[in-house]
Design a protein around this motif. Structure first.
Motif, PDB file in Angstrom:
ATOM      1  N   VAL A  93       0.353  -0.425   5.480  1.00 35.28           N
ATOM      2  CA  VAL A  93       1.538  -0.726   6.284  1.00 35.28           C
ATOM      3  C   VAL A  93       2.766  -0.834   5.378  1.00 35.28           C
ATOM      4  N   MET A  97       6.091   1.548   5.495  1.00 37.10           N
ATOM      5  CA  MET A  97       7.415   0.941   5.643  1.00 37.10           C
ATOM      6  C   MET A  97       8.323   1.366   4.486  1.00 37.10           C
ATOM      7  N   TYR A 242       8.178   5.817  15.697  1.00 37.89           N
ATOM      8  CA  TYR A 242       7.490   4.636  16.232  1.00 37.89           C
ATOM      9  C   TYR A 242       7.029   4.887  17.665  1.00 37.89           C
ATOM     10  N   LEU A 245       3.964   6.784  17.502  1.00 37.14           N
ATOM     11  CA  LEU A 245       2.873   5.869  17.161  1.00 37.14           C
ATOM     12  C   LEU A 245       2.359   5.177  18.421  1.00 37.14           C
ATOM     13  N   ILE A 249      -1.359   5.424  20.302  1.00 41.74           N
ATOM     14  CA  ILE A 249      -2.185   4.291  20.717  1.00 41.74           C
ATOM     15  C   ILE A 249      -2.452   4.378  22.217  1.00 41.74           C
ATOM     16  N   TYR A 296       7.528   0.871  25.479  1.00 42.46           N
ATOM     17  CA  TYR A 296       7.139  -0.204  24.570  1.00 42.46           C
ATOM     18  C   TYR A 296       6.334  -1.271  25.299  1.00 42.46           C
ATOM     19  N   VAL A 300       2.351  -2.372  24.618  1.00 42.79           N
ATOM     20  CA  VAL A 300       1.901  -3.741  24.340  1.00 42.79           C
ATOM     21  C   VAL A 300       0.833  -4.148  25.345  1.00 42.79           C
ATOM     22  N   LEU A 303      -2.335  -2.454  24.440  1.00 39.42           N
ATOM     23  CA  LEU A 303      -2.909  -3.042  23.228  1.00 39.42           C
ATOM     24  C   LEU A 303      -3.558  -4.380  23.527  1.00 39.42           C
ATOM     25  N   ALA A 304      -2.990  -5.100  24.486  1.00 34.72           N
ATOM     26  CA  ALA A 304      -3.535  -6.403  24.829  1.00 34.72           C
ATOM     27  C   ALA A 304      -4.828  -6.244  25.619  1.00 34.72           C
TER      28      ALA A 304
ATOM     29  N   PHE B  77       2.500 -13.519   5.975  1.00 35.81           N
ATOM     30  CA  PHE B  77       1.588 -12.974   4.969  1.00 35.81           C
ATOM     31  C   PHE B  77       0.522 -13.994   4.583  1.00 35.81           C
ATOM     32  N   PHE B  82       1.027  -9.361   9.250  1.00 35.65           N
ATOM     33  CA  PHE B  82       2.184  -8.589   8.846  1.00 35.65           C
ATOM     34  C   PHE B  82       3.196  -8.650   9.973  1.00 35.65           C
ATOM     35  N   ILE B  84       6.427  -7.289  11.105  1.00 33.01           N
ATOM     36  CA  ILE B  84       7.516  -6.318  10.902  1.00 33.01           C
ATOM     37  C   ILE B  84       8.608  -6.586  11.918  1.00 33.01           C
ATOM     38  N   LEU B 134      -1.168 -12.554  21.361  1.00 26.14           N
ATOM     39  CA  LEU B 134      -2.009 -11.386  21.651  1.00 26.14           C
ATOM     40  C   LEU B 134      -2.936 -11.076  20.482  1.00 26.14           C
ATOM     41  N   SER B 140      -4.794  -7.750  19.438  1.00 25.90           N
ATOM     42  CA  SER B 140      -3.779  -6.690  19.336  1.00 25.90           C
ATOM     43  C   SER B 140      -3.056  -6.829  17.999  1.00 25.90           C
ATOM     44  N   HIS B 141      -3.025  -5.752  17.253  1.00 24.48           N
ATOM     45  CA  HIS B 141      -2.510  -5.840  15.894  1.00 24.48           C
ATOM     46  C   HIS B 141      -1.015  -6.174  15.871  1.00 24.48           C
ATOM     47  N   VAL B 143       1.173  -5.669  13.650  1.00 20.09           N
ATOM     48  CA  VAL B 143       2.042  -4.622  13.115  1.00 20.09           C
ATOM     49  C   VAL B 143       2.643  -3.804  14.259  1.00 20.09           C
ATOM     50  N   ILE B 144       1.782  -3.367  15.158  1.00 19.74           N
ATOM     51  CA  ILE B 144       2.256  -2.519  16.249  1.00 19.74           C
ATOM     52  C   ILE B 144       3.053  -3.335  17.272  1.00 19.74           C
ATOM     53  N   THR B 145       2.523  -4.502  17.659  1.00 20.38           N
ATOM     54  CA  THR B 145       3.226  -5.255  18.707  1.00 20.38           C
ATOM     55  C   THR B 145       4.612  -5.710  18.232  1.00 20.38           C
ATOM     56  N   ILE B 147       6.524  -4.169  16.091  1.00 20.71           N
ATOM     57  CA  ILE B 147       7.404  -2.992  16.121  1.00 20.71           C
ATOM     58  C   ILE B 147       7.918  -2.794  17.546  1.00 20.71           C
ATOM     59  N   MET B 148       7.004  -2.885  18.511  1.00 20.52           N
ATOM     60  CA  MET B 148       7.404  -2.713  19.912  1.00 20.52           C
ATOM     61  C   MET B 148       8.419  -3.782  20.314  1.00 20.52           C
ATOM     62  N   PHE B 149       8.194  -5.006  19.842  1.00 18.59           N
ATOM     63  CA  PHE B 149       9.114  -6.092  20.205  1.00 18.59           C
ATOM     64  C   PHE B 149      10.479  -5.923  19.541  1.00 18.59           C
TER      65      PHE B 149
END
Lengths: 324, 367
Positions: A93, A97, A242, A245, A249, A296, A300, A303-304, B77, B82, B84, B134, B140-141, B143-145, B147-149
């Motif tokens: 990651v 970045m 993004y 990405l 997913i 987005y 989420v 993913l949840a 960390f 992570f 982001i 989450l 739910s990872h 890193v991805i969530t 970024i979405m937020f």
């Protein structure tokens, strides 16, 4: 009626235009993650490709040379990612970045040094761009009901990279599911130890996957600067990496669902442009931001695990360290 | 990767130093590639950051924001997460500050300051709570969530600033200017009270808050039970679980604290300097927090030092653009990316040989 038809066709047309680079980048992410390498650097590699394509096209006057430059530069960044993550077991990651931020600064910096333009490359014209072209018979067939306008507005009239993208969809799908490389690729993302035990190099497979990833991102980048636009502009990828990405997913790391997710997200984008300032009877004006937020939020929610479950390849994100 | 038992000075100073040097060398090569002298550029950069009290004020002003976003990444960390999402959380923090300042206008800043801090904490934490929740409950990872937020925060702020909070008669998306109660005192005004004349800069009392918060984060991480449990989860979730620690609440707590810290950046920018909410005020500082945390080895003291380094780079970089016309502050973004690359992704390149050197030394001593 005819007006409604044309509206629908134009919406589909716009959707395809937006979806093409998303599909390329999402496939790039898919190949990387299937091999076990997380790649949030799609955005950066796309932007690097966009800059390389615009620069090479501006210098040589050829969009094709631009495309080649984009692919090479993007592969170079993909190799950097592989070097950090596969060879040195670095944090994937963090590496992604780093590439995103590095490229965001490097593009405008070099644009000023080479062209003296603030954060952009010169305007591209003629053969330095991939322009849309009509497929044979588009005008003749237009008279046909439904099929005619469909052919003319939706299928014909795109630039060559759109057709290339459409052609790449089955190619990548076959590569992943029907070839020996694909089988090994999927295996190394799920269980690298098994692949290693079979005498196949995990590192080599992941490097190969990243090379494919880089090439796809490069094409996506060239699409942005030499097909969709006429030159490189600062931050022109604007979050598309993004979004790709998210589409990957949403498509659960599978080719066809990923394409559908890209089309859905692209449709949302086309729709929000259309709906700006338009009042819908009974509902009123929908804020465009509500539609912008949709991809987005959907990602989420997925993913949840509230709607279906997105399960990543088991070993993605974990550096492979041989037991000694 | 800390098990090789390197001496502390190597772990915390030599290795980050070598990594930083590598990043600067590559950046220098980019400068040479552009046809400019890297030494002239370096001189202009340092001059721009330290040349006058006014410029140094700017440097410390940027440092303040970097401390907050760097601490945010560092805390997450420590729990193995992570984050982001610093960018989005900082945006929301700024929104919280703005609502306080607009809602309680006509009062005074000493009253509004703690309220604004709470607003920033609440809104920043709100934006990281869901990704944390989450992660803890559904896996739910983050890193991805996160970024979405980030995108969701940007879209929400865009909506609010274009449709709701926009100043009447204003074209660009920003709120009205806060009245006096929404202005934190500037350092140059405070110092004038002591008879010290310094140039005007946006440095304000939030800087002191940032230093205090860094101290609190240190206390929390290494002197409280929760901090210990959080770090235990970050080191090894199964081990923490075996030790009777429930990872879920720790993950949520780490993310909430992380978001709150990122949100505090809003106090510095919005109430400390701009006195209004402007779209895009976070300007990538949330992402820069990743570089700050990596450089600072996730230790609050290291984060403060790294934040100062980035403050110097940022302020020096913007002055560079005036000195050398072919430069823009984009060069600083390049350095940022290189620092993340060398301190984060490629840190093993130098770590492994250094570890080997120390192993050989130990072996020789045993002989």
């Amino acid at each position: 009626m005819a007006e409604a038809l044309i509206f629908v066709l134009l919406m589909i047309d716009a959707t395809i235009r937006v979806a093409a680079p998303l599909v390329l980048a999402a496939f790039a992410g898919m190949v990387a993650e299937r091999s076990g390498v997380i790649d949030i650097g799609l955005e950066g590699k796309m932007l690097a490709g966009a800059f390389a394509a615009a620069t090479a096209a501006a210098m040589t006057g050829s969009a094709w040379l631009g495309l080649i430059a984009a692919i090479l530069v993007s592969i170079a960044f993909a190799m950097l990612h592989a070097y950090a993550c596969v060879t040195h077991n670095g944090n994937q990651v963090v590496s992604g970045m780093a590439i995103n931020i590095l490229v965001a600064g490097l593009g405008p910096t070099l644009a000023i040094a080479w062209f003296g333009l603030a954060g952009q490359t010169p305007n591209l014209e003629g053969p330095a761009r991939f322009a849309g072209f009509a497929l044979p018979g588009a005008d003749v067939l237009e008279a046909l009901p439904l099929a005619g306008p469909l052919y003319k507005e939706v299928i014909s009239g795109h630039n060559i990279l759109v057709y290339l993208t459409v052609a790449l969809i089955p190619v990548v799908a076959v590569l992943i599911y029907k070839t020996r490389f694909g089988l090994r690729l999927r295996a190394v993302g799920e269980n690298p130890h098994a692949v290693d035990t079979a005498g196949i190099s995990v590192a080599q497979l992941r490097y190969l996957a990243m090379a494919v990833n880089g090439a796809l991102c490069g094409i996506a980048g060239a699409y942005l600067s030499t097909a969709a636009a006429a030159g490189f502009v600062r931050d022109m990828s604007a979050g598309k990496g993004y979004l790709a990405l998210a589409a990957m997913i949403f498509g659960k790391w599978k080719p066809v669902p990923t394409v559908l997710a890209c089309l859905l997200f692209a449709f949302a984008d086309a729709l929000q442009i259309r709906l700006q300032g338009v009042a819908i009877p009974g509902i009123g004006e929908i804020p465009v931001q509500a539609i912008q937020a949709l991809p987005y939020i959907l990602t989420v929610v997925l993913l949840a695990g509230f709607v279906g479950k997105a399960v990543a390849p088991k070993s993605s994100g974990i550096p492979y360290v041989k037991d000694r | 990767m800390k098990d090789e038992a390197l001496p502390a000075w190597v772990e915390y100073f030599a290795i980050p130093g070598i990594n930083l040097l590598m990043a600067l060398i590559i950046a220098g090569l980019v400068v040479v590639f552009m046809g400019e002298s890297p030494w002239v550029a370096l001189g202009a950069l340092l001059g721009g950051a330290f040349g006058s009290l006014e410029q140094f004020g700017y440097t410390l002003f940027y440092t303040t924001s970097f401390i907050f976003t760097g601490l945010a990444v560092a805390v997450a960390f420590h729990c193995g997460l992570f984050n982001i999402g610093g960018e989005g959380q900082a945006m929301m923090g700024g929104l919280g500050v703005t609502l306080v300042c607009l809602g309680y206008d006509g009062t005074s800043w000493p009253l509004l300051f703690p309220l604004a801090v709470m607003g920033a904490i609440a809104f920043g934490a709100l934006w990281s709570f869901l990704p944390g929740y989450l992660q803890a409950t559904r896996g739910s990872h983050t890193v991805i969530t996160t970024i979405m937020f980030n995108f969701l925060a940007a879209i929400l702020l865009n909506y609010l600033l274009v449709e709701v909070l926009i100043a009447p008669g204003q074209q660009s998306p920003q709120t009205i200017r806060f009245d006096e109660a929404g202005h934190l005192p500037f350092a140059h005004d405070l110092l004038r009270g002591f008879g010290l004349e310094t140039g005007r800069s946006p440095l304000n009392i939030t800087f002191l808050l940032a230093l205090a918060v860094a101290g609190l984060v240190w206390l929390f991480l290494w002197r409280t039970r929760w901090g210990y449990e959080m770090r235990a989860v970050g080191q090894s979730e199964p081990a923490a679980r075996y030790g009777g620690i429930s990872p879920g609440p720790m993950i949520v707590m780490a993310m909430v604290i992380s978001g709150a810290l990122a949100g505090l950046m809003g106090v510095n920018e919005v109430m400390g300097s701009q006195h209004r909410l402007v779209l895009g005020f976070t300007a990538g500082f949330g992402f820069a927090g990743i570089a700050v945390a990596l450089m600072g080895r996730n230790h609050p003291f290291g984060v403060v030092l790294a934040a100062l380094l980035f403050g110097v780079l940022y302020q020096g970089g913007s002055e560079l653009a005036f000195e050398i016309p072919t430069f823009t502050s984009d060069v600083v973004v390049v350095i940022q990316g290189l620092v993340i690359l060398f301190c984060g992704a490629l840190e093993n390149i130098f770590r492994k040989p250094i570890v080997r050197i120390f192993e050989i030394r130990r072996l020789l001593r045993e002989l």
